[in-house]
Structures are given as C-alpha cells and as structure tokens.
Design an enzyme around this catalytic site. Structure first.
Site, PDB file in Angstrom:
ATOM      1  CD  GLU A 276      -3.262   0.482   2.094  1.00 33.37           C
ATOM      2  OE1 GLU A 276      -4.260  -0.191   1.781  1.00 33.37           O
ATOM      3  OE2 GLU A 276      -3.085   0.929   3.230  1.00 33.37           O
ATOM      4  CG  HIS A 297       6.538 -29.797   0.610  1.00 28.18           C
ATOM      5  ND1 HIS A 297       6.914 -31.103   0.389  1.00 28.18           N
ATOM      6  CD2 HIS A 297       7.437 -29.296   1.497  1.00 28.18           C
ATOM      7  CE1 HIS A 297       7.983 -31.385   1.138  1.00 28.18           C
ATOM      8  NE2 HIS A 297       8.323 -30.295   1.816  1.00 28.18           N
ATOM      9  CE  LYS A 412     -11.775   2.490   1.433  1.00 25.46           C
ATOM     10  NZ  LYS A 412     -11.158   3.460   2.315  1.00 25.46           N
TER      11      LYS A 412
HETATM   12  O1  PA5 Z   1      -3.152   1.608   6.240  1.00 19.22           O
HETATM   13  C1  PA5 Z   1      -4.180   2.200   6.027  1.00 19.22           C
HETATM   14  O2  PA5 Z   1      -4.250   3.444   6.088  1.00 19.22           O
HETATM   15  C2  PA5 Z   1      -5.453   1.461   5.704  1.00 19.22           C
HETATM   16  O3  PA5 Z   1      -5.216   0.101   5.591  1.00 19.22           O
HETATM   17  C3  PA5 Z   1      -6.486   1.674   6.787  1.00 19.22           C
HETATM   18  O4  PA5 Z   1      -5.928   1.300   8.028  1.00 19.22           O
HETATM   19  C4  PA5 Z   1      -7.742   0.855   6.527  1.00 19.22           C
HETATM   20  O5  PA5 Z   1      -8.264   1.201   5.275  1.00 19.22           O
HETATM   21  C5  PA5 Z   1      -8.785   1.096   7.598  1.00 19.22           C
HETATM   22  O6  PA5 Z   1      -9.104   2.453   7.685  1.00 19.22           O
HETATM   23  P1  PA5 Z   1      -9.856   3.031   8.942  1.00 19.22           P
HETATM   24  O7  PA5 Z   1      -8.959   2.887  10.126  1.00 19.22           O
HETATM   25  O8  PA5 Z   1     -10.143   4.465   8.622  1.00 19.22           O
HETATM   26  O9  PA5 Z   1     -11.114   2.231   9.122  1.00 19.22           O
END
Ligand code: PA5
Length: 426
Positions: A276, A297, A412
């Site tokens: 990410e 394996h 989203k």
């Molecule tokens: O690393 C990140 O920013 C994301 O993975 C968020 O943690 C995830 O989308 C969850 O978001 P939120 O804490 O606003 O629910």
C-alpha cells in the site's frame, strides 16, 4: 541489531553510490518535508507517545482479561493487521489464553460474519472497534452487528461499558458514536496512518489483552529508532536499497520468506505495509510472502524453475523460543534414527541452508537475508520499526509518497455507487 546479508543477491551493489540519495531521503523523513510528510508521526513515536494513555491501555486490557471470554477486534487493513501479526508471532497459533481474540470487521463475507456472531452469542464478549475514519464499510457494518447483539444481550448501558474504541482524536463517525454512548476511547494520532500504527493503541490494546508485554514491545521500537533512525550504517536503509536495486534489475516481485508458521500474519502485515505504501504510479515491487518449508511443497517448484520474476527476502530467527528433539525408535522403520537426538531447529536450519543453495545457485533467485536474534516482544518491536523505516526509504527512492493510498478509493467509490450510498449515486 537486525543483520542484513547481501552476499546471496547474485550481483554487487555499490552502497557508497547511494550516499547522497540516503542523505536526501533521511532528511525527508527527519524533517517531514517530503510527500506525505504530515504522516511521519510514527518515526519518532518512541519519544512522543502518550505515556498516560499507555497506562490506560494496560489497565483497560487488565479489566478486559479479568471480565470477558472474548475480545472482538473490529478493524481492517492497518487497523488490525499489526495486532494480529504481533499476537500470532508472540503467542503462537495454539495459544490457550483465557481471553480469545477474534478478528472481525475485515470482511463482508456473510458466512464468516454469521459464524462469528453465532459463536459469540453465548460468550461474554467485549469489542475493540478500531477505525481512524470511522466510515470504513467492512468495519462499520460489523461493528453495528456486534453492537446490536451485545445490546440485545446485556442492554444498551452495559453494552457501552464493554465497547472500547480506537479512532481519531478530533473527527470521524466513530468519534461521534463514542461521544454519544460514552465508549472508552483511545487515539490513533492524526499524523500516523493505519499501516504505520501498530505502536499506537491500534496495536497495543489488543496485544495487551492477549497478555503481551506492550512496554517491552515499545522498548523494541525505541531500540529501532536508535538503530534505524540514523543516516549512516543503517541496516533498514541498506535493505531498502537492496530491494530497490533488485527491482531495477528486473525483479518485480519480492517474496518474504520465514520458517515459522506463527509469522504468516507478520507476512500479511508486511505485504500491506510495502504494497500500500509503494505500489503507486505504476511502479513498485509486488510483495508476496511464503512460509517454508511448508510452501516449498507448493510454491517451491515455481521459485526454483518458474518465470524468473522474484527475489526472496528470508527472515531468520536465530534463536527460536523452544526446540523439540527427535526421539530414538528401536525399529527405525521410518529411517529417521539418523536424526535421533537432533532438535527440529537444527533440521529447520539445514532445510534453510539447502533451500538457499538450491534457489540461489541452481534457480538463480537472488536472496536477501535478514536475521533477528530472537523473537520476543522487544525483538518484534524492533523488527516492525525496521520494516517501517525501510519502507519509507524504498518509497522515497522511487519518489513515491509512502503514506497515502489513493488507489484504494477507486473500488470504494464504485461500491458506494452500486450500493446507492447518498452522495455517490452518479
Ligand atoms: O493503512 C491504512 O491506512 C489502511 O489500511 C487503513 O488502516 C484501513 O483502510 C482502515 O481504515 P480506517 O482505520 O479508517 O477504518
């Protein structure tokens, strides 16, 4: 100190040629004046974290441990992966702690959600809902369902005492719920993004409920800052450079390899951290993870002889928490007496050496080796901080903002439009 061994990457890397780049990136991290600089609160968190909140986390965890059978950790992505990784790594996969941790809010699967709701219906459970925004659909829907069940079981007032929220200090839907119903609340600081938040209440509360020494974990982060928060002789930066070089050399995939099944979730956390952070503007390594010897394996064949797309980063734990000795057998029908008296750790390490030789010498797969002395709470804190620094270095070497995730918004928006969410219908 986490050791980085570059002897098996099948090429020479001129580290000295990176001096200027490292100085530039180090300054971006320290001065917070690069892309995403507003989200570098984690980098010096060992010096800035709220000591009072830490004590509150520890006493809240004690209360949960004493009064509940189950803690439902309700969060997704960075809001749950760190805690899950740490709890598995430190407690193992067959822990029988008196409080069971169940992860919820990370899926829209009705089967999983129903299974969990049915399971907890007759248990005494508390909820730790974790969401910075408070509007993440998976988490919000799961929380609504769990809260509804709890309120039906014990009434609204009692339920509110069993709900603990970790969210932004000043804004968001979850904060509004906390204020309205009086849930005890912990903070995910505004300058720390989800995937860099394991050292905050996001990771610490579930970990403390699981019986982990969170002060030792934070001490590991402090050690991490001392060792990997420096410009020179920094193994985390060295690792960042090596993976950058291998990417440039034509390997688009990095596979994190461990020899411990209890580190599968650490691999998931690592995949999110790097994927990410780095996967933007049509660049970046695809992070993958495997557990050996198990996956030898399955994926072993591909690694050895398939498309030459990947390099491995092998994480070794030099001294495992325990060992198991192979016993003698009078008949020796399984032919294993040659291992009699040997520890499984010895066998595992020989498997490691043999695999390295096979992948490197025959398969021509570059291997970066990382080693950690032992995996206790302190060691894990140091390791996670190491990866976070390495990730920031890797991203800034590619001129990528390590701290946003614009691509995640695309699905989203589509989902909201298809679901008819107000404001998204066009
Ligand atoms: O690393 C990140 O920013 C994301 O993975 C968020 O943690 C995830 O989308 C969850 O978001 P939120 O804490 O606003 O629910």
């Amino acid at each position: 100190m986490i050791k980085v061994n570059a002897k098996h990457i099948l090429r020479d890397v001129d580290m000295a040629s990176y001096e200027k780049e490292v100085a530039r990136v180090h300054s971006l991290i320290e001065k917070r004046d690069g892309p995403g600089g507003d989200y570098l609160g984690w980098a010096h968190y060992p010096e800035t974290y709220d000591k009072e909140e830490l004590e509150r986390i520890i006493s809240c965890a004690k209360k949960i441990r004493e009064n509940y059978e189950v803690l439902l950790v309700c969060g997704i992505g960075g809001s749950y992966l760190g805690a899950r990784a740490a709890i598995d790594a430190l407690n193992g996969l067959k822990g029988n702690d008196k409080v069971e941790i169940i992860y919820f809010g990370q899926t829209l699967s009705p089967s999983y959600v129903k299974q969990v709701l049915d399971y907890i219906e007759h248990k005494k459970f508390a909820i730790n809902v974790i969401s910075k925004s408070g509007t993440t659909t998976e988490t919000a829907v799961a929380f609504r369902l769990a809260r509804d069940l709890l309120e039906r079981k014990v009434g609204k007032e009692e339920a509110a005492k069993s709900i603990f929220a970790t969210t932004d200090k000043e804004k968001g839907a979850l904060l509004q719920l906390c204020k309205k119903y009086g849930y005890e609340r912990f903070v995910l600081p505004a300058d720390i993004g989800g995937r860099y938040s394991v050292f905050t209440a996001v990771g610490l509360l579930p970990m403390a409920v699981a019986g982990i020494d969170v002060k030792a974990f934070l001490h590991g982060m402090q050690i991490g800052l001392e060792r990997y928060g420096v410009e020179k002789n920094n193994p985390a930066y060295e690792y960042g450079i090596l993976r950058h070089e291998l990417y440039k050399a034509g390997y688009p995939v990095e596979m994190l390899v461990t020899y411990e099944p209890s580190l599968v979730q650490l691999g998931e956390w690592w995949k999110q951290l790097f994927g990410e952070s780095e996967g933007k503007e049509h660049t970046g390594l695809l992070p993958d993870a495997a557990t050996f010897t198990t996956d030898l394996h399955s994926l072993g064949q591909f690694i050895q002889e398939g498309s030459p797309v990947l390099f491995e980063t092998v994480l070794d734990i030099e001294h495992p928490a325990c060992d198991v000795i192979v016993p003698h057998d009078v008949d020796d029908l399984d032919g294993l007496n040659y291992l009699e008296g040997k520890g499984l750790d010895y066998v595992n390490k020989k498997a490691h050496d043999g695999t390295l030789q096979a992948h490197e010498e025959v398969g021509k797969v570059p291997n970066i080796l990382l080693s950690l002395d032992k995996l206790d709470a302190e060691g894990l804190g140091e390791l996670m901080y190491f990866f976070m620094r390495a990730c920031a270095m890797s991203c800034y070497l590619n001129d990528i903002n390590p701290f946003n995730q614009p691509g995640v918004e695309v699905y989203k928006k589509n989902m909201f439009r298809l679901l008819g969410k107000p404001g998204y219908t066009k």
